[in-house]
Each structure stands twice: as structure tokens, then as C-alpha cells.
Design a protein around this motif. Sequence first.
Motif, PDB file in Angstrom:
ATOM      1  N   ALA A   1       0.841  -1.207   0.000  1.00 41.80           N
ATOM      2  CA  ALA A   1       0.000   0.000   0.000  1.00 41.80           C
ATOM      3  C   ALA A   1       0.867   1.245   0.000  1.00 41.80           C
ATOM      4  O   ALA A   1       2.038   1.216   0.402  1.00 41.80           O
ATOM      5  CB  ALA A   1      -0.919   0.000   1.220  1.00 41.80           C
ATOM      6  N   GLY A   2       0.282   2.347  -0.482  1.00 38.83           N
ATOM      7  CA  GLY A   2       0.922   3.652  -0.399  1.00 38.83           C
ATOM      8  C   GLY A   2       2.067   3.852  -1.370  1.00 38.83           C
ATOM      9  O   GLY A   2       2.404   2.972  -2.162  1.00 38.83           O
ATOM     10  N   GLU A   3       2.650   5.058  -1.292  1.00 37.08           N
ATOM     11  CA  GLU A   3       3.744   5.417  -2.201  1.00 37.08           C
ATOM     12  C   GLU A   3       4.980   4.566  -1.970  1.00 37.08           C
ATOM     13  O   GLU A   3       5.774   4.322  -2.872  1.00 37.08           O
ATOM     14  CB  GLU A   3       4.105   6.894  -2.018  1.00 37.08           C
ATOM     15  N   ALA A   4       5.159   4.149  -0.704  1.00 37.71           N
ATOM     16  CA  ALA A   4       6.324   3.329  -0.389  1.00 37.71           C
ATOM     17  C   ALA A   4       6.200   1.926  -0.980  1.00 37.71           C
ATOM     18  O   ALA A   4       7.201   1.213  -1.123  1.00 37.71           O
ATOM     19  CB  ALA A   4       6.518   3.248   1.118  1.00 37.71           C
ATOM     20  N   GLY A   5       4.984   1.549  -1.353  1.00 40.83           N
ATOM     21  CA  GLY A   5       4.762   0.238  -1.966  1.00 40.83           C
ATOM     22  C   GLY A   5       5.139  -0.931  -1.069  1.00 40.83           C
ATOM     23  O   GLY A   5       5.620  -1.955  -1.544  1.00 40.83           O
ATOM     24  N   LYS A   6       4.939  -0.712   0.228  1.00 40.09           N
ATOM     25  CA  LYS A   6       5.299  -1.768   1.179  1.00 40.09           C
ATOM     26  C   LYS A   6       4.052  -2.315   1.850  1.00 40.09           C
ATOM     27  O   LYS A   6       3.091  -1.597   2.071  1.00 40.09           O
ATOM     28  CB  LYS A   6       6.235  -1.207   2.260  1.00 40.09           C
TER      29      LYS A   6
ATOM     30  N   GLU B   1      -5.631   1.216  16.895  1.00 34.78           N
ATOM     31  CA  GLU B   1      -6.124   1.819  15.647  1.00 34.78           C
ATOM     32  C   GLU B   1      -5.214   2.973  15.220  1.00 34.78           C
ATOM     33  O   GLU B   1      -4.851   3.098  14.046  1.00 34.78           O
ATOM     34  CB  GLU B   1      -7.553   2.363  15.836  1.00 34.78           C
ATOM     35  N   MET B   2      -4.852   3.825  16.194  1.00 38.49           N
ATOM     36  CA  MET B   2      -4.012   4.983  15.882  1.00 38.49           C
ATOM     37  C   MET B   2      -2.617   4.537  15.460  1.00 38.49           C
ATOM     38  O   MET B   2      -2.015   5.105  14.556  1.00 38.49           O
ATOM     39  CB  MET B   2      -3.927   5.889  17.114  1.00 38.49           C
ATOM     40  N   ARG B   3      -2.113   3.506  16.123  1.00 32.12           N
ATOM     41  CA  ARG B   3      -0.774   2.993  15.809  1.00 32.12           C
ATOM     42  C   ARG B   3      -0.728   2.457  14.370  1.00 32.12           C
ATOM     43  O   ARG B   3       0.217   2.690  13.632  1.00 32.12           O
ATOM     44  CB  ARG B   3      -0.421   1.899  16.823  1.00 32.12           C
ATOM     45  N   ILE B   4      -1.786   1.753  13.984  1.00 32.87           N
ATOM     46  CA  ILE B   4      -1.850   1.197  12.631  1.00 32.87           C
ATOM     47  C   ILE B   4      -1.865   2.337  11.607  1.00 32.87           C
ATOM     48  O   ILE B   4      -1.134   2.308  10.609  1.00 32.87           O
ATOM     49  CB  ILE B   4      -3.110   0.304  12.472  1.00 32.87           C
ATOM     50  N   ASN B   5      -2.649   3.370  11.877  1.00 32.82           N
ATOM     51  CA  ASN B   5      -2.717   4.491  10.944  1.00 32.82           C
ATOM     52  C   ASN B   5      -1.430   5.299  10.916  1.00 32.82           C
ATOM     53  O   ASN B   5      -1.060   5.837   9.872  1.00 32.82           O
ATOM     54  CB  ASN B   5      -3.919   5.378  11.272  1.00 32.82           C
ATOM     55  N   LEU B   6      -0.720   5.374  12.046  1.00 34.95           N
ATOM     56  CA  LEU B   6       0.587   6.042  12.048  1.00 34.95           C
ATOM     57  C   LEU B   6       1.537   5.314  11.115  1.00 34.95           C
ATOM     58  O   LEU B   6       2.287   5.919  10.344  1.00 34.95           O
ATOM     59  CB  LEU B   6       1.182   6.038  13.464  1.00 34.95           C
ATOM     60  N   CYS B   7       1.508   3.996  11.191  1.00 34.72           N
ATOM     61  CA  CYS B   7       2.362   3.177  10.342  1.00 34.72           C
ATOM     62  C   CYS B   7       2.013   3.393   8.871  1.00 34.72           C
ATOM     63  O   CYS B   7       2.897   3.481   8.025  1.00 34.72           O
ATOM     64  CB  CYS B   7       2.192   1.710  10.722  1.00 34.72           C
ATOM     65  N   ARG B   8       0.735   3.470   8.603  1.00 34.95           N
ATOM     66  CA  ARG B   8       0.316   3.703   7.220  1.00 34.95           C
ATOM     67  C   ARG B   8       0.825   5.044   6.704  1.00 34.95           C
ATOM     68  O   ARG B   8       1.353   5.140   5.607  1.00 34.95           O
ATOM     69  CB  ARG B   8      -1.219   3.679   7.115  1.00 34.95           C
ATOM     70  N   GLU B   9       0.671   6.067   7.507  1.00 30.80           N
ATOM     71  CA  GLU B   9       1.069   7.401   7.060  1.00 30.80           C
ATOM     72  C   GLU B   9       2.584   7.539   6.925  1.00 30.80           C
ATOM     73  O   GLU B   9       3.082   8.063   5.943  1.00 30.80           O
ATOM     74  CB  GLU B   9       0.565   8.456   8.047  1.00 30.80           C
ATOM     75  N   ARG B  10       3.305   7.073   7.945  1.00 33.18           N
ATOM     76  CA  ARG B  10       4.747   7.323   7.976  1.00 33.18           C
ATOM     77  C   ARG B  10       5.541   6.335   7.149  1.00 33.18           C
ATOM     78  O   ARG B  10       6.444   6.715   6.426  1.00 33.18           O
ATOM     79  CB  ARG B  10       5.242   7.244   9.420  1.00 33.18           C
ATOM     80  N   ASN B  11       5.212   5.067   7.292  1.00 31.98           N
ATOM     81  CA  ASN B  11       6.056   4.062   6.662  1.00 31.98           C
ATOM     82  C   ASN B  11       5.561   3.615   5.297  1.00 31.98           C
ATOM     83  O   ASN B  11       6.352   3.380   4.402  1.00 31.98           O
ATOM     84  CB  ASN B  11       6.208   2.853   7.595  1.00 31.98           C
ATOM     85  N   GLN B  12       4.244   3.519   5.167  1.00 30.50           N
ATOM     86  CA  GLN B  12       3.724   3.112   3.859  1.00 30.50           C
ATOM     87  C   GLN B  12       3.443   4.317   2.976  1.00 30.50           C
ATOM     88  O   GLN B  12       3.225   4.164   1.789  1.00 30.50           O
ATOM     89  CB  GLN B  12       2.425   2.301   4.038  1.00 30.50           C
ATOM     90  N   LYS B  13       3.460   5.508   3.564  1.00 34.18           N
ATOM     91  CA  LYS B  13       3.092   6.741   2.858  1.00 34.18           C
ATOM     92  C   LYS B  13       1.723   6.580   2.196  1.00 34.18           C
ATOM     93  O   LYS B  13       1.525   6.896   1.027  1.00 34.18           O
ATOM     94  CB  LYS B  13       4.144   7.098   1.799  1.00 34.18           C
TER      95      LYS B  13
END
Lengths: 278, 110
Positions: free
Chosen positions: A86-91, A125-137
Motif C-alpha cells: 500500500a501507499g507510495e512506499a509500496g510496502k 487503531e491509531m498505531r496502525i494508521n501512524l504506520c500507514r502514514e509514515r512508513n507506507q506513505k
Amino acid sequence: MAKRVLAVLAVAAVAAAGASVPAGAEEQWPAPGYQSVQPQPGNPLPELVSGYWFRTVEVRALQDDDFENPGFLWVERGAELWNTKAGEAGKSCADCHGAAEESMKGVGASYPKWNAELGKPVNLEMRINLCRERNQKAEPWKWESDELLAMTTYVKYQSRGMPMKIDISGPMQEWWERGKEAYYKRRGQLGMSCAHCHETYWGHKLRADTLSQGHINGFPTYRLKWQKIGSLHRRFRGCEEDIRANSSPYGDDEYLALEVYLSWRGEGLPIETPSVRQ
Amino acid sequence: MATESRPRVRVPKTAARGEIVEVKALISHEMESGQRKDSQGNIIPRKIINRFEARYNGELVFAMDLHPAISANPYIAFKLKVDEPGELEFKWVDDDGSVYTDKAKIDVKG
């Protein structure tokens, strides 16, 4: 004469039916064979009992069978998302964390946790979304979306059977205090606090329902009333509406504080995600 | 789940000849009754699974019509007498015409 015989038979049939009513149909507290956990010092409850034991035999059977338990539809969806890039990072989650069975074991049981960067606790829930935003972009998932529910359920499921235990030292202490305040605060038109139902009257009937101790070890939970899995904050909102209070948005600071406090209050209870409740 | 329907079935892998086994089938589906309204007051169109069928080696062994009162994620269980090895085929028919399928094999010992 024939009529009388029939009548007698009918009475006999009713009596036999009465005797074979399943135990759960009366739905009485205490439930036979219930299990409890000793509370932490300072906990006002005499013993900790999971919401599971306040439900009927039929609902408990639904939770106990991993096939019949509809919460597993979300576990399976979560497992798919775990391996989806998922995301720009494609991870995908798996690209960093590997197998969830290993890396996420016990993680769900220890949230909410202090996040120094945000200066507040974050729940799963917040931790999962943090990961999505920061790491998966990637875009964060919406609260209560199927994706966020599925991922939260999947991660929490990896801790099933493990005791809930959160760290309330340091800056978390303040949030614990805040949560405790929220727990005992009277609210809404009925002027009730969480404690009125879940501390004073647990085990008693509220109309046809048996009040539980209000523990959170089964969340996200498949609620038959909702016909789907739902988050803890959805339950908070429902509780507030029930006592005619204004509910807060998902992820609200007061709910977060309450989640911290309730995690401590139920410390030691095994995680049951995905649990089934009525 | 609202977006897509996924079936799950549980069938014993093996059975004795003539044994009666329990077959369980679950599918994720919102089962929208057609009686609810959205926030604008418009009726949310009905979308339910209206038919379920199970065939064993091509022969219909169980079927049911489903109606709007059935809750989301319908769970169906039935008994099946197994006389020969074969394959169970499951079929769920949606109001919108979609068909969801799943399969399971049963082996017979003895």
C-alpha cells in the motif's frame, strides 16, 4: 375420554419441554463454571470477570467455535491486508514486520502505549494508521472502516489468550487519572457514570440484559446487534447514547483516556478478540 | 463486510461410508433488508443473498431460499449422509445477480 387423554399428553409434553430448556436460556448470573482473575491493588472490583461470562450459552458457543464465530471474517480480511502492498512506499505490513503470528504476538495486549512524538498515548487503531502514514506513505484508514477494523482485529487476535497488561508509568499516569475521572463522571440526561452500571450493578439485570463489568478484553468485538465487528470507541459512543449523553468523535481524547483506564482496570484478563457479544 | 462477499465452508475431509456428517457454510454479506432509509430518507435498496444450494457430485442435497429477515453474514449448517467419495459444491445467489461459490472434497474410508 379421548380428549382427556390428549390433554394429559399435552401437559406431559409441556413439562418435558420445560425440563429440556438449555441452561443459557435463563441467562442468570453467576454463570455456572465462570472464571475470574484477581484484580490489581486499588481496583474497586472484587474479581475480574470477562463479559463472556455474562452472555448466554449460545453466544458463548458462537465465540468458542472459530468457524462459527463471524469475527473471523475480519481476521481473514486483516490477514489479506497485512500482505497487501500500500501507499507510495509500496510496502506491505509483512515487508517490515514479517509474519504477524510472530511479530504481533502480545502487541495488542499492551496497548494503548505512550507515544513520545505525539505527546499522548496511542491505541492500536491509531498505531496502525501512524504506520500507514509514515512508513507506507498511504492514506490513513477511516475510523470504523472495514479495513481499519479488520487490521485491528487481526493484530489483536495475535494476542488471543494473553493477559491484558499496559504500562501506566510516567506520562501515562496523567492519562490514567483522566480516564478514571471520565469513568466516574456523571453524564447525559440520565446523569449516570460508567460506574453506575459496571461497578455497582454488574451481574444484575438491565431489562433483559445482564450487566457486565464493562471490560475491554474482547474488542474489536462482533456484536450481534451491529451485525458486524465494531471498535471499542463505537461501544463508548453507544453507551453514551444509551444514557442520553452527547457522544464524542472516534479517537477522542476522553475515550483514549478511558481506554487507558479500562485497560488497567481489566489487567490480567485474557484477550478474546474476536469476541462475540449480543 | 459491505464490500465483498467471501464464503467459508467446513466439511470433514474423510467420513465412513454411510456416515452422517455436518456441513457448515458461512458467507460475509451485509444482507441489506430493503426496509432501511439513509440519512436523506431514501430507501436503501434491498441486497440480500436469496438462494443457497449445495450439490454433492452434481446432485442437489440441500437448498434454501433466504429472505430479508435473515441477519448479516448468514451461517448455514446441515447434515449430509455420505455414501461415496465426492465433492460438495456450494452456491450463494445475490440479489444483484452475483454468484459466490466454494468447494470441498470428502473422502470415504472403508
